[in-house]
Design an enzyme around this catalytic site. Structure first.
Site, PDB file in Angstrom:
ATOM      1  NE  ARG A 152      -5.916  -9.027  -7.619  1.00 57.74           N
ATOM      2  CZ  ARG A 152      -5.545  -9.011  -8.903  1.00 57.74           C
ATOM      3  NH1 ARG A 152      -6.043  -9.892  -9.751  1.00 57.74           N
ATOM      4  NH2 ARG A 152      -4.677  -8.107  -9.339  1.00 57.74           N
ATOM      5  CD  GLU A 173      -4.412   4.241 -17.262  1.00 57.64           C
ATOM      6  OE1 GLU A 173      -4.716   3.135 -16.784  1.00 57.64           O
ATOM      7  OE2 GLU A 173      -3.370   4.851 -16.939  1.00 57.64           O
ATOM      8  CD1 TRP A 206      -6.970   0.708 -18.525  1.00 53.89           C
ATOM      9  CD2 TRP A 206      -7.952  -0.577 -16.989  1.00 53.89           C
ATOM     10  NE1 TRP A 206      -6.878   1.362 -17.325  1.00 53.89           N
ATOM     11  CE2 TRP A 206      -7.474   0.598 -16.367  1.00 53.89           C
ATOM     12  CE3 TRP A 206      -8.612  -1.542 -16.218  1.00 53.89           C
ATOM     13  CZ2 TRP A 206      -7.630   0.831 -14.996  1.00 53.89           C
ATOM     14  CZ3 TRP A 206      -8.773  -1.299 -14.860  1.00 53.89           C
ATOM     15  CH2 TRP A 206      -8.291  -0.131 -14.266  1.00 53.89           C
ATOM     16  CE1 TYR A 246      -8.008   4.158  -9.903  1.00 49.15           C
ATOM     17  CE2 TYR A 246      -8.052   2.633 -11.760  1.00 49.15           C
ATOM     18  CZ  TYR A 246      -7.571   2.987 -10.513  1.00 49.15           C
ATOM     19  OH  TYR A 246      -6.668   2.180  -9.877  1.00 49.15           O
ATOM     20  NE  ARG A 252      -7.441  22.195   7.323  1.00 52.99           N
ATOM     21  CZ  ARG A 252      -7.598  23.397   7.894  1.00 52.99           C
ATOM     22  NH1 ARG A 252      -6.752  24.369   7.606  1.00 52.99           N
ATOM     23  NH2 ARG A 252      -8.585  23.629   8.732  1.00 52.99           N
ATOM     24  NE  ARG A 253     -14.045  20.655   4.876  1.00 56.16           N
ATOM     25  CZ  ARG A 253     -15.169  21.037   5.493  1.00 56.16           C
ATOM     26  NH1 ARG A 253     -16.266  21.280   4.776  1.00 56.16           N
ATOM     27  NH2 ARG A 253     -15.189  21.202   6.798  1.00 56.16           N
ATOM     28  CB  CYS A 279      -3.940   0.211  -7.787  1.00 52.68           C
ATOM     29  SG  CYS A 279      -4.210  -1.513  -8.250  1.00 52.68           S
ATOM     30  NE  ARG A 283      -6.661  -1.347  -4.033  1.00 52.01           N
ATOM     31  CZ  ARG A 283      -6.285  -2.538  -4.498  1.00 52.01           C
ATOM     32  NH1 ARG A 283      -5.497  -3.300  -3.779  1.00 52.01           N
ATOM     33  NH2 ARG A 283      -6.697  -2.956  -5.681  1.00 52.01           N
ATOM     34  CB  SER A 284      -2.214  -2.459  -4.617  1.00 47.73           C
ATOM     35  OG  SER A 284      -1.545  -3.524  -5.263  1.00 47.73           O
ATOM     36  CB  ALA A 285       2.630   0.561  -5.599  1.00 44.92           C
ATOM     37  CG  ASP A 286       3.353  -4.071 -11.152  1.00 44.51           C
ATOM     38  OD1 ASP A 286       4.589  -4.122 -11.014  1.00 44.51           O
ATOM     39  OD2 ASP A 286       2.764  -4.620 -12.097  1.00 44.51           O
ATOM     40  CG  ASN A 298       0.507   4.008 -10.895  1.00 44.66           C
ATOM     41  OD1 ASN A 298       0.967   3.006 -10.328  1.00 44.66           O
ATOM     42  ND2 ASN A 298      -0.549   3.927 -11.693  1.00 44.66           N
ATOM     43  CG  HIS A 322       3.463  -5.442  -5.007  1.00 49.87           C
ATOM     44  ND1 HIS A 322       2.423  -4.702  -4.454  1.00 49.87           N
ATOM     45  CD2 HIS A 322       3.074  -5.723  -6.285  1.00 49.87           C
ATOM     46  CE1 HIS A 322       1.462  -4.553  -5.356  1.00 49.87           C
ATOM     47  NE2 HIS A 322       1.837  -5.160  -6.486  1.00 49.87           N
ATOM     48  CB  ALA A 349       0.428 -10.034 -12.031  1.00 56.39           C
TER      49      ALA A 349
END
Length: 314
Positions: free
Chosen positions: A21, A58, A80, A144, A176-177, A196, A216-219, A227, A257, A313
């Site tokens: 992106r 944060e 941010w 978040y 389990r919830r 992310c 889902r997406s990891a810099d 994280n 990535h 980025a």
């Protein structure tokens, strides 16, 4: 932190070259898992200095349900800023120098970076001094904190997922919830950045609290060390709130990535030897984690290698 360094090596060796992106480009793998035993030290990366103060402020910002960068800027946390700044420079109210693709251009042009820094300082000062400006351009949308603490329900009310999961852990530890999700499809398009780290689940066994995060997406160079530490800290905080010890933090990554302009930095990091993990201390002066401030959380015995700078980025 050998697991983290091995992830970097795996991406460098086996990652697919992909567009993204931001227009930067990455090497990427899909599906990877890290597991940290939190009884063996706090998993703060030691092969480069990582700012725990920023991670803490944060996370507390999330926990308190805040979505405006004014709170973070006041604490000298600029994680941010770029996303809020982008909102301003794309608006009709902005009349300064051209800021198109400011992230990429700043990484490539030293002269432009100086211009960007000037405009960013103007932005930060306006956020802190002008409430109307902060409300308009400092708010990042339903990110978040909003989803964790004020998820909009179908009856027009909101759901406090974080308080609910704490209550669930205390009253029904074998459930389990024990789940909190930040991915709200109906509001993703209103967020400055879709989450992310999208979904996490707690698990109680033998008097210990464990947490698994799906990201889902990891810099991997810039973001993942933050994280790991953030969710390890969250696990400690929730365990404290629920009178439990800590267990494992399990970190499951989707698209993991390394950005093309982080390759040299990753190689430098891999040339360094990991050092002993630090320990975490949480003040007992506050009755609840919802009352904690940044100074209530400290790290002891942290002796990292020097910081490695890299462009973010946007």
């Amino acid at each position: 932190m050998e697991q983290y360094l091995q992830l970097c090596k795996t991406i460098l060796a086996d990652g697919a070259v992909k567009d993204d992106r931001t227009g930067t480009g990455t090497k990427s793998i899909f599906g990877h898992q890290l597991r940290f035993d939190l009884t063996k030290g706090f998993p703060l990366v030691t092969t480069k200095k990582t700012a725990m103060r920023l991670i803490t402020s944060e996370l507390l910002w999330f926990i308190k349900g805040d979505t405006n960068v004014k709170t973070l800027i006041a604490e000298r946390n600029h994680i941010w800023d770029e996303w809020a700044f982008e909102k301003w420079v794309k608006s009709e109210d902005y009349n300064g120098p051209d800021m198109n693709d400011f992230g990429l251009r700043a990484a490539q042009e030293e002269e432009f970076k100086q211009i960007l820094d000037e405009q960013m300082n103007i932005f930060r000062k306006k956020i802190l001094s002008d409430d109307d400006f902060a409300n308009k351009y400092g708010d990042l949308g339903p990110v978040y904190g909003r989803q964790w603490r004020s998820w909009p329900s179908t009856n027009g009310q909101t759901i406090d997922q974080l308080k609910n999961v704490i209550k669930s852990i205390k009253n029904n530890p074998d459930s389990r919830r024990h789940i909190v999700t930040a991915w709200n499809p109906s509001e993703v398009d209103q967020m400055a950045l879709p989450p992310c780290h999208t979904f996490f689940q707690f698990y109680v066994a033998d008097g210990k609290l464990s947490c698994q995060l799906y990201q889902r997406s990891a810099d991997v160079f810039l973001g993942v060390p933050f994280n790991i530490a953030s969710y390890a800290l969250l696990t400690h905080l929730i365990a404290k709130e629920c009178n439990l010890e800590v267990g494992d933090f399990v970190h499951t990554l989707g698209d993991a990535h390394i950005y093309s302009n982080h390759m040299d930095q990753v190689h430098e990091q891999l040339s360094r030897q990991p050092r002993e993990l630090p320990t975490l201390t949480i003040s007992n002066d506050k009755e609840s984690i919802f009352d904690l401030e940044t100074n209530d959380i400290t790290i002891e015995g942290y002796d990292p290698h020097p910081r490695i700078k890299a462009p973010i980025a946007v």
